[in-house]
Design a protein around this motif. Structure first.
Motif, PDB file in Angstrom:
ATOM      1  N   GLU A  13       0.865  -1.188   0.000  1.00 55.21           N
ATOM      2  CA  GLU A  13       0.000   0.000   0.000  1.00 55.21           C
ATOM      3  C   GLU A  13       0.896   1.231   0.000  1.00 55.21           C
ATOM      4  O   GLU A  13       2.125   1.103   0.143  1.00 55.21           O
ATOM      5  CB  GLU A  13      -0.933  -0.019   1.221  1.00 55.21           C
ATOM      6  CG  GLU A  13      -0.220  -0.023   2.568  1.00 55.21           C
ATOM      7  CD  GLU A  13      -0.248   1.320   3.250  1.00 55.21           C
ATOM      8  OE1 GLU A  13      -1.344   1.861   3.431  1.00 55.21           O
ATOM      9  OE2 GLU A  13       0.836   1.839   3.589  1.00 55.21           O
ATOM     10  N   THR A  65       0.339   4.385   1.807  1.00 58.21           N
ATOM     11  CA  THR A  65       0.271   5.375   2.887  1.00 58.21           C
ATOM     12  C   THR A  65       1.549   5.392   3.734  1.00 58.21           C
ATOM     13  O   THR A  65       2.089   6.467   4.035  1.00 58.21           O
ATOM     14  CB  THR A  65      -0.950   5.080   3.779  1.00 58.21           C
ATOM     15  OG1 THR A  65      -2.091   5.015   2.931  1.00 58.21           O
ATOM     16  CG2 THR A  65      -1.159   6.152   4.815  1.00 58.21           C
ATOM     17  N   GLU A  77      -2.674 -12.206  -2.519  1.00 58.80           N
ATOM     18  CA  GLU A  77      -4.069 -12.490  -2.174  1.00 58.80           C
ATOM     19  C   GLU A  77      -4.598 -13.617  -3.026  1.00 58.80           C
ATOM     20  O   GLU A  77      -4.028 -13.940  -4.069  1.00 58.80           O
ATOM     21  CB  GLU A  77      -4.922 -11.252  -2.465  1.00 58.80           C
ATOM     22  CG  GLU A  77      -4.643 -10.119  -1.525  1.00 58.80           C
ATOM     23  CD  GLU A  77      -5.872  -9.243  -1.337  1.00 58.80           C
ATOM     24  OE1 GLU A  77      -6.858  -9.738  -0.762  1.00 58.80           O
ATOM     25  OE2 GLU A  77      -5.832  -8.089  -1.772  1.00 58.80           O
ATOM     26  N   TYR A 120      -6.108  -8.745  -7.402  1.00 60.14           N
ATOM     27  CA  TYR A 120      -4.887  -9.186  -8.076  1.00 60.14           C
ATOM     28  C   TYR A 120      -3.692  -9.085  -7.139  1.00 60.14           C
ATOM     29  O   TYR A 120      -3.767  -8.465  -6.082  1.00 60.14           O
ATOM     30  CB  TYR A 120      -4.660  -8.338  -9.341  1.00 60.14           C
ATOM     31  CG  TYR A 120      -5.901  -8.238 -10.182  1.00 60.14           C
ATOM     32  CD1 TYR A 120      -6.408  -9.377 -10.813  1.00 60.14           C
ATOM     33  CD2 TYR A 120      -6.612  -7.056 -10.279  1.00 60.14           C
ATOM     34  CE1 TYR A 120      -7.586  -9.316 -11.553  1.00 60.14           C
ATOM     35  CE2 TYR A 120      -7.792  -6.982 -11.014  1.00 60.14           C
ATOM     36  CZ  TYR A 120      -8.270  -8.112 -11.649  1.00 60.14           C
ATOM     37  OH  TYR A 120      -9.429  -8.039 -12.357  1.00 60.14           O
ATOM     38  N   TYR A 141      -5.649   3.399  11.574  1.00 63.06           N
ATOM     39  CA  TYR A 141      -6.713   4.403  11.577  1.00 63.06           C
ATOM     40  C   TYR A 141      -7.140   4.861  12.967  1.00 63.06           C
ATOM     41  O   TYR A 141      -7.170   4.085  13.914  1.00 63.06           O
ATOM     42  CB  TYR A 141      -7.946   3.880  10.833  1.00 63.06           C
ATOM     43  CG  TYR A 141      -7.684   3.696   9.352  1.00 63.06           C
ATOM     44  CD1 TYR A 141      -7.421   4.786   8.533  1.00 63.06           C
ATOM     45  CD2 TYR A 141      -7.677   2.433   8.777  1.00 63.06           C
ATOM     46  CE1 TYR A 141      -7.163   4.623   7.181  1.00 63.06           C
ATOM     47  CE2 TYR A 141      -7.425   2.256   7.421  1.00 63.06           C
ATOM     48  CZ  TYR A 141      -7.168   3.363   6.632  1.00 63.06           C
ATOM     49  OH  TYR A 141      -6.910   3.204   5.302  1.00 63.06           O
ATOM     50  N   THR A 151     -15.331  -2.859  -3.258  1.00 65.53           N
ATOM     51  CA  THR A 151     -14.818  -1.619  -2.673  1.00 65.53           C
ATOM     52  C   THR A 151     -13.850  -0.973  -3.658  1.00 65.53           C
ATOM     53  O   THR A 151     -12.796  -1.525  -3.963  1.00 65.53           O
ATOM     54  CB  THR A 151     -14.090  -1.899  -1.341  1.00 65.53           C
ATOM     55  OG1 THR A 151     -14.950  -2.672  -0.525  1.00 65.53           O
ATOM     56  CG2 THR A 151     -13.727  -0.616  -0.623  1.00 65.53           C
TER      57      THR A 151
HETATM   58  P1  HAM Z   1      -7.027  -0.621   1.156  1.00 68.91           P
HETATM   59  O1  HAM Z   1      -8.465  -0.656   1.528  1.00 68.91           O
HETATM   60  O2  HAM Z   1      -6.193  -1.751   1.602  1.00 68.91           O
HETATM   61  O3  HAM Z   1      -6.455   0.751   1.716  1.00 68.91           O
HETATM   62  O4  HAM Z   1      -6.899  -0.471  -0.414  1.00 68.91           O
HETATM   63  C1  HAM Z   1      -7.552   0.584  -1.102  1.00 68.91           C
HETATM   64  C2  HAM Z   1      -8.198   0.069  -2.374  1.00 68.91           C
HETATM   65  O5  HAM Z   1      -7.231  -0.619  -3.167  1.00 68.91           O
HETATM   66  C3  HAM Z   1      -9.278  -0.976  -2.146  1.00 68.91           C
HETATM   67  O6  HAM Z   1     -10.494  -0.369  -1.825  1.00 68.91           O
HETATM   68  C4  HAM Z   1      -9.334  -1.654  -3.503  1.00 68.91           C
HETATM   69  O7  HAM Z   1     -10.117  -0.906  -4.399  1.00 68.91           O
HETATM   70  C5  HAM Z   1      -7.891  -1.624  -3.936  1.00 68.91           C
HETATM   71  N1  HAM Z   1      -7.261  -2.941  -3.691  1.00 68.91           N
HETATM   72  C6  HAM Z   1      -6.771  -3.414  -2.537  1.00 68.91           C
HETATM   73  N2  HAM Z   1      -6.272  -4.670  -2.699  1.00 68.91           N
HETATM   74  C7  HAM Z   1      -6.463  -4.987  -3.993  1.00 68.91           C
HETATM   75  C8  HAM Z   1      -6.164  -6.134  -4.805  1.00 68.91           C
HETATM   76  N3  HAM Z   1      -5.538  -7.199  -4.308  1.00 68.91           N
HETATM   77  N4  HAM Z   1      -6.515  -6.110  -6.114  1.00 68.91           N
HETATM   78  C9  HAM Z   1      -7.135  -5.024  -6.650  1.00 68.91           C
HETATM   79  N5  HAM Z   1      -7.428  -3.921  -5.942  1.00 68.91           N
HETATM   80  C10 HAM Z   1      -7.106  -3.889  -4.627  1.00 68.91           C
HETATM   81  C11 HAM Z   1      -5.157   1.157   1.581  1.00 68.91           C
HETATM   82  O8  HAM Z   1      -4.351   0.611   0.882  1.00 68.91           O
HETATM   83  C12 HAM Z   1      -4.846   2.418   2.333  1.00 68.91           C
HETATM   84  N6  HAM Z   1      -3.434   2.740   2.095  1.00 68.91           N
HETATM   85  C13 HAM Z   1      -5.759   3.555   1.926  1.00 68.91           C
HETATM   86  C14 HAM Z   1      -5.442   4.819   2.645  1.00 68.91           C
HETATM   87  C15 HAM Z   1      -4.739   5.871   2.180  1.00 68.91           C
HETATM   88  N7  HAM Z   1      -5.804   5.111   3.886  1.00 68.91           N
HETATM   89  C16 HAM Z   1      -5.322   6.313   4.210  1.00 68.91           C
HETATM   90  N8  HAM Z   1      -4.661   6.772   3.188  1.00 68.91           N
END
Ligand code: HAM
Length: 419
Positions: A73, A75, A106, A113, A254, A273
């Motif tokens: 991620e 952040t 995952e 993905y 958070y 999501t």
């Molecule tokens: P997260 O909910 O883990 O948050 O990921 C944000 C978005 O990334 C998810 O809602 C989804 O749309 C996309 N996503 C996550 N994993 C996958 C995957 N394996 N394949 C496709 N799309 C995916 C964060 O990552 C936090 N850093 C958000 C944040 C920023 N909070 C504060 N600042």
């Protein structure tokens, strides 16, 4: 992990260009951080007991014996950069965005993905609800500009270090009473990080969590005031939201506000999501940096693209002109003409193999070009040619020196000159 090829990449480029432009309007500047970081960065911020860190990171030892991880991620890396470059000394409020690949091991399915792409934004320095509201307004304007329908903004508050312990105690008490019915992972989480039980993917655990204590009933006065202020501001901005006290998000950093945008479309299956985010006022200090409040989000670009593909909208742009060659002797002149027109800002296709005029016209048709210009000896001698509209209609006479100008004068021709 996916390959992205022309035909689809135009959708990605469209979304990315919109993010750059729109986020710029809100004062966000782009940051690019490395794809790998010290593993400890994610352990200390996202949290050891989360699925992301506990199960899904691509972690390896480099030749210097350091434990590194592909970023799951954005952040934590952005916060690391903020601390490392002492950005706090440059300005009180900093707004950053980033886009790029993230990596999580995952279970693969539609919309999920192992290399996926996020567009994220982080605002540092303001603890006020106005910052949360402004950030969510940016998400909403972004999704609106993409014409995405059937999306809903889910909102919750997780409280802070003053009020979360009471909720924590109540939750553990409740979950202990259901211990036998929890999955093996959650029985362990119950002892190490009970909030994580609430985002377990197991249906049995989800049902137990849904009947448990409501975090919003435990908020202390300042957290309650922050949450109420945020809701008032969202309402004033005309942003619709659903209060969802069961939403805890899958990351440990958070405090207070958390939110998710859910898109209900069959193309996404359960990966519905499209955006997740929230406030993380304690993370920066926890990483050894200054005491700076922050709030941010990340949008799953892969999922947006799946939705846009379904929308039937066209994102590819066809050539303005196909230059065809009537005889072999005209090939160099045709190549030169195409070169000049591209320099003048037109999208020009040209068959470098030459070949019969018939086969070139077939190719012109396939390319979707709006006009074709055939160049042969007659055109070269007279300096005059014809623009043939591929959609039908009368050919337009044109001087070879005036092709770009004449094409632009046609309705819906490429309006812009070279960038
Ligand atoms: P997260 O909910 O883990 O948050 O990921 C944000 C978005 O990334 C998810 O809602 C989804 O749309 C996309 N996503 C996550 N994993 C996958 C995957 N394996 N394949 C496709 N799309 C995916 C964060 O990552 C936090 N850093 C958000 C944040 C920023 N909070 C504060 N600042």
């Amino acid at each position: 992990m996916n390959d992205l090829l022309p035909g689809e990449i135009e959708i990605w480029q469209h979304v990315e260009a919109l993010a750059r432009e729109l986020f710029g309007r809100f004062g966000y500047g782009e940051v690019r951080t490395p794809m790998v970081e010290d593993t400890a960065l994610f352990v200390r911020s996202v949290g050891e007991e989360t699925d992301i860190v506990g199960k899904e990171m691509y972690t390896f030892e480099d030749k210097g014996g350091r434990s590194l991880s592909l970023r799951p991620e954005g952040t934590a890396p952005a916060a690391r950069a903020y601390i490392e470059h002492s950005v706090i000394n440059q300005e009180p409020i900093t707004r950053w965005f980033y886009m790029g690949p993230m990596f999580r091991y995952e279970r693969m399915k539609t919309g999920r993905y192992r290399q996926f792409y996020q567009i994220g934004a982080e605002a540092y320095g303001a603890k006020e609800a106005a910052q949360d509201a402004e950030l969510m307004d940016m998400v909403v304007q972004f999704l609106e500009a993409l014409e995405l329908k059937d999306v809903s903004l889910n909102l919750n508050s997780l409280g802070d270090e003053a009020c979360r312990p009471a909720y924590h105690t109540k939750l553990v008490e409740y979950l202990r009473s259901k211990r036998e019915s929890l999955c093996a992972d959650c029985q362990r989480r119950l002892e190490t990080n009970p909030l994580r039980v609430l985002d377990c993917k197991n249906e049995g655990c989800q049902a137990i969590a849904a009947a448990g204590p409501n975090v919003l009933e435990f908020l202390c006065e300042p957290c309650r005031a922050h949450f109420d202020d945020l809701k008032r501001k969202l309402t004033a901005l005309g942003i619709k939201f659903v209060e969802n006290p069961r939403m805890v998000r899958g990351l440990d950093y958070y405090t207070r506000t958390v939110f998710e945008v859910i898109a209900s479309h069959p193309a996404l299956g359960t990966a519905s999501t499209v955006c997740g985010g929230g406030r993380y006022d304690k993370m920066m200090k926890g990483l050894g940096g200054p005491d700076v409040p922050a709030v941010g989000f990340a949008i799953g670009l892969d999922r947006l693209v799946l939705l846009l593909k379904e929308s039937g909208r066209k994102f590819t742009s066809s050539p303005d002109l196909f230059v065809a060659v009537a005889d072999e002797g005209s090939q160099t002149d045709a190549l030169t003409l195409a070169s000049r027109l591209r320099r003048e800002g037109l999208r020009v296709d040209f068959d470098t193999r030459g070949g019969s005029l018939k086969s070139q016209m077939k190719r012109a048709d396939k390319s979707g070009a709006r006009f074709t210009l055939v160049l042969g000896e007659a055109e070269r001698t007279s300096g005059q040619a014809k623009l043939k509209p591929m959609a039908g209609g009368e050919p337009i006479p044109v001087a070879l020196d005036d092709v770009a100008k004449t094409l632009r004068a046609q309705p819906a021709a490429t309006p812009a000159g070279p960038a």
